[in-house]
Design a protein around this motif. Structure first.
Motif, PDB file in Angstrom:
ATOM      1  N   LEU A  60      47.003  49.312  46.517  1.00 26.20           N
ATOM      2  CA  LEU A  60      46.529  50.129  45.399  1.00 26.20           C
ATOM      3  C   LEU A  60      47.160  49.682  44.081  1.00 26.20           C
ATOM      4  O   LEU A  60      46.496  49.641  43.034  1.00 26.20           O
ATOM      5  N   LEU A  61      48.467  49.352  44.124  1.00 26.32           N
ATOM      6  CA  LEU A  61      49.128  48.869  42.914  1.00 26.32           C
ATOM      7  C   LEU A  61      48.497  47.573  42.418  1.00 26.32           C
ATOM      8  O   LEU A  61      48.251  47.400  41.210  1.00 26.32           O
ATOM      9  N   MET A  62      48.219  46.665  43.355  1.00 26.32           N
ATOM     10  CA  MET A  62      47.575  45.406  42.976  1.00 26.32           C
ATOM     11  C   MET A  62      46.182  45.649  42.417  1.00 26.32           C
ATOM     12  O   MET A  62      45.786  45.063  41.397  1.00 26.32           O
ATOM     13  N   LYS A  63      45.429  46.532  43.080  1.00 21.76           N
ATOM     14  CA  LYS A  63      44.034  46.758  42.685  1.00 21.76           C
ATOM     15  C   LYS A  63      43.920  47.519  41.380  1.00 21.76           C
ATOM     16  O   LYS A  63      43.056  47.212  40.545  1.00 21.76           O
ATOM     17  N   ARG A  64      44.759  48.532  41.200  1.00 24.66           N
ATOM     18  CA  ARG A  64      44.615  49.419  40.039  1.00 24.66           C
ATOM     19  C   ARG A  64      45.403  48.931  38.818  1.00 24.66           C
ATOM     20  O   ARG A  64      45.031  49.232  37.696  1.00 24.66           O
ATOM     21  N   VAL A  65      46.494  48.195  39.002  1.00 26.77           N
ATOM     22  CA  VAL A  65      47.371  47.855  37.878  1.00 26.77           C
ATOM     23  C   VAL A  65      47.463  46.343  37.651  1.00 26.77           C
ATOM     24  O   VAL A  65      47.100  45.839  36.588  1.00 26.77           O
ATOM     25  N   ILE A  66      47.944  45.632  38.664  1.00 24.27           N
ATOM     26  CA  ILE A  66      48.264  44.215  38.458  1.00 24.27           C
ATOM     27  C   ILE A  66      47.013  43.373  38.272  1.00 24.27           C
ATOM     28  O   ILE A  66      46.896  42.592  37.313  1.00 24.27           O
ATOM     29  N   VAL A  67      46.044  43.512  39.197  1.00 24.26           N
ATOM     30  CA  VAL A  67      44.830  42.684  39.108  1.00 24.26           C
ATOM     31  C   VAL A  67      44.044  42.953  37.825  1.00 24.26           C
ATOM     32  O   VAL A  67      43.603  42.011  37.160  1.00 24.26           O
ATOM     33  N   PRO A  68      43.824  44.239  37.403  1.00 24.50           N
ATOM     34  CA  PRO A  68      43.138  44.452  36.122  1.00 24.50           C
ATOM     35  C   PRO A  68      43.864  43.829  34.932  1.00 24.50           C
ATOM     36  O   PRO A  68      43.237  43.271  34.032  1.00 24.50           O
ATOM     37  N   ARG A  69      45.191  43.930  34.940  1.00 23.80           N
ATOM     38  CA  ARG A  69      45.938  43.332  33.834  1.00 23.80           C
ATOM     39  C   ARG A  69      45.810  41.814  33.837  1.00 23.80           C
ATOM     40  O   ARG A  69      45.584  41.190  32.792  1.00 23.80           O
ATOM     41  N   LEU A  80      43.430  36.933  31.640  1.00 28.34           N
ATOM     42  CA  LEU A  80      42.618  35.730  31.841  1.00 28.34           C
ATOM     43  C   LEU A  80      41.356  35.767  30.999  1.00 28.34           C
ATOM     44  O   LEU A  80      40.944  34.757  30.409  1.00 28.34           O
ATOM     45  N   GLU A  81      40.716  36.945  30.932  1.00 33.82           N
ATOM     46  CA  GLU A  81      39.500  37.055  30.117  1.00 33.82           C
ATOM     47  C   GLU A  81      39.815  36.860  28.641  1.00 33.82           C
ATOM     48  O   GLU A  81      39.063  36.192  27.920  1.00 33.82           O
ATOM     49  N   HIS A  82      40.946  37.451  28.200  1.00 33.20           N
ATOM     50  CA  HIS A  82      41.331  37.275  26.796  1.00 33.20           C
ATOM     51  C   HIS A  82      41.594  35.807  26.490  1.00 33.20           C
ATOM     52  O   HIS A  82      41.162  35.287  25.453  1.00 33.20           O
ATOM     53  N   ARG A  83      42.288  35.139  27.400  1.00 35.24           N
ATOM     54  CA  ARG A  83      42.556  33.718  27.185  1.00 35.24           C
ATOM     55  C   ARG A  83      41.273  32.909  27.226  1.00 35.24           C
ATOM     56  O   ARG A  83      41.102  31.952  26.457  1.00 35.24           O
ATOM     57  N   HIS A  84      40.358  33.294  28.125  1.00 35.42           N
ATOM     58  CA  HIS A  84      39.077  32.591  28.186  1.00 35.42           C
ATOM     59  C   HIS A  84      38.305  32.761  26.881  1.00 35.42           C
ATOM     60  O   HIS A  84      37.746  31.794  26.334  1.00 35.42           O
ATOM     61  N   ASP A  85      38.282  34.002  26.369  1.00 33.81           N
ATOM     62  CA  ASP A  85      37.601  34.243  25.089  1.00 33.81           C
ATOM     63  C   ASP A  85      38.286  33.476  23.956  1.00 33.81           C
ATOM     64  O   ASP A  85      37.619  32.911  23.083  1.00 33.81           O
ATOM     65  N   ARG A  86      39.611  33.457  23.982  1.00 28.91           N
ATOM     66  CA  ARG A  86      40.347  32.755  22.933  1.00 28.91           C
ATOM     67  C   ARG A  86      40.053  31.254  22.989  1.00 28.91           C
ATOM     68  O   ARG A  86      39.836  30.604  21.947  1.00 28.91           O
TER      69      ARG A  86
END
Length: 211
Positions: A74-83, A88-94
């Motif tokens: 749950l910690l991985m799914k709700r906190v770590i993976v979204p972050r 990664l998405e921010h870096r991809h957009d950048r």
């Protein structure tokens, strides 16, 4: 004092406590034995197996393993993976923005280079035209100056020839008089004074003979 199970096994089994005097209410019950550590002999000290490897603890260990894994999931799914996904998405957009900016700058640079090359070609063509015009103007001026100088020289030459002709004609006009004077001087030196008419006749005859 700490007593290990091995030491407990090698120690004397028990010692009988002396009988308590009559009337002592704190005396130990009959038949109760104590070790040196004060622990009843009948108490179970275990089999000596490490608890995590004890089969009797497997059920609780599996339960806590499932609970821990579930919480970690749950910690991985709700906190770590979204972050991580957001990073990664921010870096991809950048990176995409940087690539777009680089492409735009490259296009502007190519346009600027093309414009510079066109302006350079136009400047070279204009310079060649100016040089050709200056060359033609210089040629025309040189030709005009040469023609003017030649005309001036021709005029001076014509004037000189005219002057020479005048001097020559004047000289020829005075030849007769000079010849008469010369002949008179010579005759006077040779034979004495001579008649002027005779000398003029002789000079005229000589001139006619040369002509």
């Amino acid at each position: 004092m700490i007593v290990t199970p091995a030491l407990a096994q090698t120690a004397p089994a028990a010692t009988e406590t002396p009988a308590a005097p009559a009337g002592d209410t704190h005396a130990a019950p009959a038949g109760e034995l104590h070790t040196e550590t004060g622990v009843a002999q009948g108490e179970d000290h275990g089999t000596g197996v490490f608890p995590p490897f004890d089969p009797t603890h497997f059920a609780s260990q599996l339960l806590w393993l499932v609970i821990t894994f579930g919480l970690f999931y749950l910690l991985m799914k709700r906190v770590i993976v979204p972050r991580l996904g957001g990073i990664l998405e921010h870096r991809h957009d950048r990176i995409a923005q940087d690539l777009d900016e680089a492409s735009r700058l490259k296009s502007e640079a190519d346009t600027a280079v093309e414009t510079y090359e066109k302006e350079l070609a136009a400047a070279r063509s204009k310079a060649n035209g100016i040089a050709e015009t200056a060359r033609e103007a210089a040629k025309s001026k040189a030709a005009a100056d040469r023609a003017a100088i030649e005309a001036e020289l021709a005029e001076k030459l014509s004037a000189a020839e005219t002057r020479i002709g005048e001097i020559k004609a004047k000289a020829f006009a005075q030849v007769g008089a000079i010849a008469e004077e010369t002949a008179t001087a010579i005759v006077d030196q040779l034979i004495g004074k001579a008649g002027g008419d005779d000398i003029k006749t002789a000079v005229a005859a000589a001139a006619n003979g040369k002509a």
